[in-house]
Design a protein around this motif. Sequence first.
Motif, PDB file in Angstrom:
ATOM      1  N   ALA A 247      39.079  39.188  43.853  1.00  7.00           N
ATOM      2  CA  ALA A 247      39.808  40.354  43.341  1.00  7.00           C
ATOM      3  C   ALA A 247      39.913  40.365  41.822  1.00  7.00           C
ATOM      4  CB  ALA A 247      41.204  40.400  43.963  1.00  7.00           C
ATOM      5  N   SER A 248      39.924  39.194  41.205  1.00  6.27           N
ATOM      6  CA  SER A 248      40.054  39.123  39.748  1.00  6.27           C
ATOM      7  C   SER A 248      38.831  39.673  39.024  1.00  6.27           C
ATOM      8  CB  SER A 248      40.284  37.671  39.314  1.00  6.27           C
ATOM      9  OG  SER A 248      39.137  36.875  39.582  1.00  6.27           O
ATOM     10  N   CYS A 249      37.738  39.879  39.745  1.00  5.42           N
ATOM     11  CA  CYS A 249      36.487  40.304  39.108  1.00  5.42           C
ATOM     12  C   CYS A 249      36.395  41.816  38.906  1.00  5.42           C
ATOM     13  CB  CYS A 249      35.296  39.824  39.926  1.00  5.42           C
ATOM     14  SG  CYS A 249      35.260  38.027  40.126  1.00  5.42           S
ATOM     15  N   ALA A 250      37.384  42.549  39.381  1.00  7.43           N
ATOM     16  CA  ALA A 250      37.350  44.012  39.264  1.00  7.43           C
ATOM     17  C   ALA A 250      37.403  44.480  37.813  1.00  7.43           C
ATOM     18  CB  ALA A 250      38.500  44.627  40.055  1.00  7.43           C
ATOM     19  N   ASN A 251      37.857  43.615  36.917  1.00  6.38           N
ATOM     20  CA  ASN A 251      37.915  43.967  35.492  1.00  6.38           C
ATOM     21  C   ASN A 251      37.075  43.017  34.643  1.00  6.38           C
ATOM     22  OD1 ASN A 251      39.874  46.129  35.762  1.00  6.38           O
ATOM     23  ND2 ASN A 251      41.366  44.528  36.226  1.00  6.38           N
TER      24      ASN A 251
ATOM     25  N   LEU B 273      32.467  42.785  42.982  1.00  5.93           N
ATOM     26  CA  LEU B 273      33.460  43.726  42.448  1.00  5.93           C
ATOM     27  C   LEU B 273      33.302  43.918  40.940  1.00  5.93           C
ATOM     28  CD1 LEU B 273      36.688  42.612  44.372  1.00  5.93           C
ATOM     29  CD2 LEU B 273      35.136  44.503  44.903  1.00  5.93           C
ATOM     30  N   ILE B 274      32.310  43.276  40.350  1.00  8.69           N
ATOM     31  CA  ILE B 274      32.098  43.409  38.907  1.00  8.69           C
ATOM     32  C   ILE B 274      31.646  44.841  38.614  1.00  8.69           C
ATOM     33  CG2 ILE B 274      30.772  42.593  36.931  1.00  8.69           C
ATOM     34  CD1 ILE B 274      30.540  39.882  38.330  1.00  8.69           C
ATOM     35  N   PRO B 275      32.390  45.591  37.817  1.00  6.19           N
ATOM     36  CA  PRO B 275      32.112  47.026  37.637  1.00  6.19           C
ATOM     37  C   PRO B 275      30.713  47.344  37.122  1.00  6.19           C
ATOM     38  CG  PRO B 275      34.272  46.458  36.751  1.00  6.19           C
ATOM     39  CD  PRO B 275      33.593  45.162  37.083  1.00  6.19           C
ATOM     40  N   ASN B 276      30.213  46.568  36.177  1.00  6.78           N
ATOM     41  CA  ASN B 276      28.914  46.886  35.582  1.00  6.78           C
ATOM     42  C   ASN B 276      27.767  46.828  36.577  1.00  6.78           C
ATOM     43  OD1 ASN B 276      30.234  47.226  33.201  1.00  6.78           O
ATOM     44  ND2 ASN B 276      29.422  45.418  32.186  1.00  6.78           N
ATOM     45  N   CYS B 277      27.945  46.080  37.644  1.00  8.27           N
ATOM     46  CA  CYS B 277      26.888  46.001  38.655  1.00  8.27           C
ATOM     47  C   CYS B 277      26.676  47.345  39.340  1.00  8.27           C
ATOM     48  CB  CYS B 277      27.227  44.938  39.698  1.00  8.27           C
ATOM     49  SG  CYS B 277      27.202  43.248  39.052  1.00  8.27           S
ATOM     50  N   LYS B 278      27.704  48.176  39.328  1.00 11.90           N
ATOM     51  CA  LYS B 278      27.607  49.494  39.967  1.00 11.90           C
ATOM     52  C   LYS B 278      27.167  50.576  38.984  1.00 11.90           C
ATOM     53  CE  LYS B 278      29.305  47.996  43.930  1.00 11.90           C
ATOM     54  NZ  LYS B 278      29.391  46.563  43.609  1.00 11.90           N
ATOM     55  N   THR B 279      27.396  50.356  37.704  1.00 11.87           N
ATOM     56  CA  THR B 279      27.087  51.393  36.711  1.00 11.87           C
ATOM     57  C   THR B 279      25.792  51.131  35.944  1.00 11.87           C
ATOM     58  OG1 THR B 279      28.455  50.267  35.046  1.00 11.87           O
ATOM     59  CG2 THR B 279      29.527  51.941  36.404  1.00 11.87           C
ATOM     60  N   GLN B 280      25.395  49.876  35.820  1.00 12.49           N
ATOM     61  CA  GLN B 280      24.176  49.529  35.086  1.00 12.49           C
ATOM     62  C   GLN B 280      23.131  49.048  36.087  1.00 12.49           C
ATOM     63  OE1 GLN B 280      25.478  46.801  32.013  1.00 12.49           O
ATOM     64  NE2 GLN B 280      26.677  48.365  30.988  1.00 12.49           N
TER      65      GLN B 280
ATOM     66  N   SER C 273      21.257  38.164  41.648  1.00 12.97           N
ATOM     67  CA  SER C 273      21.507  38.253  43.089  1.00 12.97           C
ATOM     68  C   SER C 273      22.851  37.657  43.478  1.00 12.97           C
ATOM     69  CB  SER C 273      20.388  37.545  43.864  1.00 12.97           C
ATOM     70  OG  SER C 273      19.151  38.180  43.628  1.00 12.97           O
ATOM     71  N   VAL C 274      23.390  36.791  42.622  1.00 15.85           N
ATOM     72  CA  VAL C 274      24.703  36.200  42.881  1.00 15.85           C
ATOM     73  C   VAL C 274      25.801  37.113  42.352  1.00 15.85           C
ATOM     74  CG1 VAL C 274      26.226  34.239  42.457  1.00 15.85           C
ATOM     75  CG2 VAL C 274      23.778  33.868  42.799  1.00 15.85           C
ATOM     76  N   PHE C 275      25.786  37.387  41.029  1.00 25.02           N
ATOM     77  CA  PHE C 275      26.936  38.118  40.483  1.00 25.02           C
ATOM     78  C   PHE C 275      26.871  39.623  40.701  1.00 25.02           C
ATOM     79  CE2 PHE C 275      24.549  36.648  36.559  1.00 25.02           C
ATOM     80  CZ  PHE C 275      23.930  37.845  36.233  1.00 25.02           C
ATOM     81  N   CYS C 276      25.734  40.143  41.155  1.00 23.96           N
ATOM     82  CA  CYS C 276      25.667  41.567  41.493  1.00 23.96           C
ATOM     83  C   CYS C 276      25.244  41.767  42.947  1.00 23.96           C
ATOM     84  CB  CYS C 276      24.711  42.304  40.557  1.00 23.96           C
ATOM     85  SG  CYS C 276      25.395  42.626  38.920  1.00 23.96           S
ATOM     86  N   GLY C 277      25.634  40.855  43.802  1.00 22.68           N
ATOM     87  CA  GLY C 277      25.342  40.986  45.223  1.00 22.68           C
ATOM     88  C   GLY C 277      26.096  42.159  45.844  1.00 22.68           C
ATOM     89  N   ALA C 278      25.844  42.396  47.114  1.00 22.61           N
ATOM     90  CA  ALA C 278      26.392  43.576  47.796  1.00 22.61           C
ATOM     91  C   ALA C 278      27.915  43.635  47.777  1.00 22.61           C
ATOM     92  CB  ALA C 278      25.890  43.606  49.235  1.00 22.61           C
TER      93      ALA C 278
ATOM     94  N   THR D 101      20.869  46.509  33.086  1.00 20.91           N
ATOM     95  CA  THR D 101      19.900  47.442  33.664  1.00 20.91           C
ATOM     96  C   THR D 101      18.502  46.833  33.652  1.00 20.91           C
ATOM     97  OG1 THR D 101      21.156  49.433  33.105  1.00 20.91           O
ATOM     98  CG2 THR D 101      18.775  49.689  33.329  1.00 20.91           C
ATOM     99  N   VAL D 102      18.159  46.172  32.553  1.00 21.14           N
ATOM    100  CA  VAL D 102      16.848  45.510  32.465  1.00 21.14           C
ATOM    101  C   VAL D 102      16.737  44.418  33.527  1.00 21.14           C
ATOM    102  CG1 VAL D 102      15.326  44.122  31.011  1.00 21.14           C
ATOM    103  CG2 VAL D 102      16.622  46.017  30.002  1.00 21.14           C
ATOM    104  N   LEU D 103      17.778  43.598  33.641  1.00 19.53           N
ATOM    105  CA  LEU D 103      17.744  42.517  34.628  1.00 19.53           C
ATOM    106  C   LEU D 103      17.706  43.075  36.049  1.00 19.53           C
ATOM    107  CD1 LEU D 103      17.736  39.476  35.091  1.00 19.53           C
ATOM    108  CD2 LEU D 103      20.243  39.535  35.095  1.00 19.53           C
ATOM    109  N   ALA D 104      18.455  44.141  36.293  1.00 20.69           N
ATOM    110  CA  ALA D 104      18.432  44.775  37.614  1.00 20.69           C
ATOM    111  C   ALA D 104      17.039  45.300  37.935  1.00 20.69           C
ATOM    112  CB  ALA D 104      19.450  45.915  37.664  1.00 20.69           C
TER     113      ALA D 104
END
Length: 206
Positions: free
Chosen positions: A40-44, A122-129, A114-119, A90-93
């Motif tokens: 939960a702490s990763c949302a910000n 909650l890290i916001p940038n994974c959804k926007t970048q 694949s670890v910090f932007c997995g399905a 975005t480049v890494l994605a």
Amino acid sequence: MRTSLFLAVATALVASVSAHEGHDHGDATPSVCLTNPADASCANYSIPAANITSAITEICTASKFLPGCSLNNACTADKGLNPTYCAPLTVLATLCTAKEDTALTQAVCAKTYSVFCGATSLIPNCKTQVAFPGLPSGKLVTGAVYSVCQEMPGMSDCKICPGPDASGYSQCDEVSAWKGLCLDMPKMTQCPSYNAMCSSTTFAPF
């Protein structure tokens, strides 16, 4: 006097312990989000730039011909390009979500993106970048360029890339060749993916 001195010392010790504990908590947060981004702490949380750029560098040092590396080169060369497409994540994605290229990227992506932007991240940038829209894998771009140049070897952009080697890739700027060929003859059967990418983005280098 002794009571006052004792209270002063005790207060100082409590403050020191509290500060130390707070410092440890601050150091722990990044490691939590980079290994368990569903916390939960990763949302910000924002991923440190160094974690992203080092992964890009590792992939592109070994496989500079990949489209994601062409994207990285373009963004590095011109800082005025659209940040929507040039954000390091975005480049890494783009590199890590190209399924046909996993033989080249998996070793790095499996311990980073694949670890910090997995399905469940909650890290916001994974959804926007996210990955560059419509940019194919290196394997698909290689195939398109090779196919065109087998049919029409006299086209000028065929000089950019030799045929693919044993790895299945051409050791060249594949995106540049693909772009040139498809701009010259956009109705070729190998160019629908290029045309679709260009119709949905406004990114000058591509």
